[in-house]
Design an enzyme around this catalytic site. Structure first.
Site, PDB file in Angstrom:
ATOM      1  CE1 TYR A  63      -3.775  -2.321   0.328  1.00  0.00           C
ATOM      2  CE2 TYR A  63      -2.690  -3.159   2.288  1.00  0.00           C
ATOM      3  CZ  TYR A  63      -3.665  -3.273   1.329  1.00  0.00           C
ATOM      4  OH  TYR A  63      -4.544  -4.326   1.352  1.00  0.00           O
ATOM      5  CG  HIS A  84      -7.116   4.696   1.252  1.00  0.00           C
ATOM      6  ND1 HIS A  84      -7.898   5.828   1.327  1.00  0.00           N
ATOM      7  CD2 HIS A  84      -7.889   3.705   1.787  1.00  0.00           C
ATOM      8  CE1 HIS A  84      -9.067   5.537   1.871  1.00  0.00           C
ATOM      9  NE2 HIS A  84      -9.087   4.252   2.159  1.00  0.00           N
ATOM     10  CE1 TYR A 125      -3.624  -3.481   5.871  1.00  0.00           C
ATOM     11  CE2 TYR A 125      -3.900  -4.575   7.983  1.00  0.00           C
ATOM     12  CZ  TYR A 125      -3.270  -4.481   6.752  1.00  0.00           C
ATOM     13  OH  TYR A 125      -2.307  -5.381   6.414  1.00  0.00           O
ATOM     14  CG  ASN A 162     -12.041   0.484   6.364  1.00  0.00           C
ATOM     15  OD1 ASN A 162     -11.717   1.519   5.802  1.00  0.00           O
ATOM     16  ND2 ASN A 162     -12.600  -0.523   5.724  1.00  0.00           N
ATOM     17  CG  ASN A 198     -15.065   3.379   5.207  1.00  0.00           C
ATOM     18  OD1 ASN A 198     -16.172   3.793   5.496  1.00  0.00           O
ATOM     19  ND2 ASN A 198     -14.862   2.561   4.187  1.00  0.00           N
TER      20      ASN A 198
END
Length: 189
Positions: A14, A19, A64, A66, A112
């Site tokens: 990632y 994000h 993460y 969320n 989120n």
């Protein structure tokens, strides 16, 4: 004392994703302030420094996106930081690539990571949103946020990261209200 949180996802897969914008803003500040010592604490990477005589806590949740609030809420309470002294940097699809928007409060905007902060007792923080643009029609939102920018957009995006870091530094020294006046884009008349 201020806590500066960058939202993102842990893991090499990632690192370059849109994000991870918040992580990149925090990394830019760490670079500017010569911060190299990070420790694992309460589901986050945490570093401390002093800027203009004020203690600053840099935070990159490792839960993460969320579940970001699982790290941010407990850290905020552990360090006894008032919510308005928590600055959160993150990606925003409703802004053009690299565009910056600072707000003292507001809704989660469907993000989120912000929903998770709300759910974990952190609701009244200052937001530093960096635009990543919307996905193309008929493209998946998840694919959009979890992939890197194409080469032709990377310069504008990097400028947004640097602008957000500069705005955070400005808000630390001037206060959020004056910082918003100085660093938020001016509306065209």
């Amino acid at each position: 004392m201020h806590m500066i949180v960058g939202l993102g996802n842990p893991g090499r897969q990632y690192e370059e994703s849109k994000h991870n914008t918040g992580f990149r803003v925090v990394d830019e500040l760490a670079k500017r302030w010569n911060v190299t010592l990070w420790q694992d604490k309460m589901d986050a990477l945490v570093a401390q420094t002093t800027v203009n005589g004020e203690k600053i806590i840099l935070v990159k949740p490792q839960t993460y996106m969320n579940e970001s609030g699982r790290a941010v809420g407990p850290l905020m309470r552990w360090y006894k930081i008032d919510q308005p002294d928590v600055y959160v940097a993150y990606d925003d699809m409703d802004l053009a690539v690299g565009r910056l928007r600072i707000r003292k409060n507001g809704s989660d905007g469907g993000h989120n990571g912000i929903k998770s902060l709300f759910a974990n007792g952190c609701t009244d923080f200052t937001r530093f949103r960096v635009g990543i643009g919307r996905p193309l029609p008929h493209h998946d939102v998840v694919d959009h946020v979890l992939t890197p920018f194409p080469e032709e957009l990377r310069e504008a995006y990097q400028q947004g990261i640097e602008d957000a870091a500069t705005a955070i530094e400005g808000c630390l020294s001037l206060g959020v209200d004056k910082g918003m006046n100085r660093y938020n884009p001016k509306k065209k008349k």
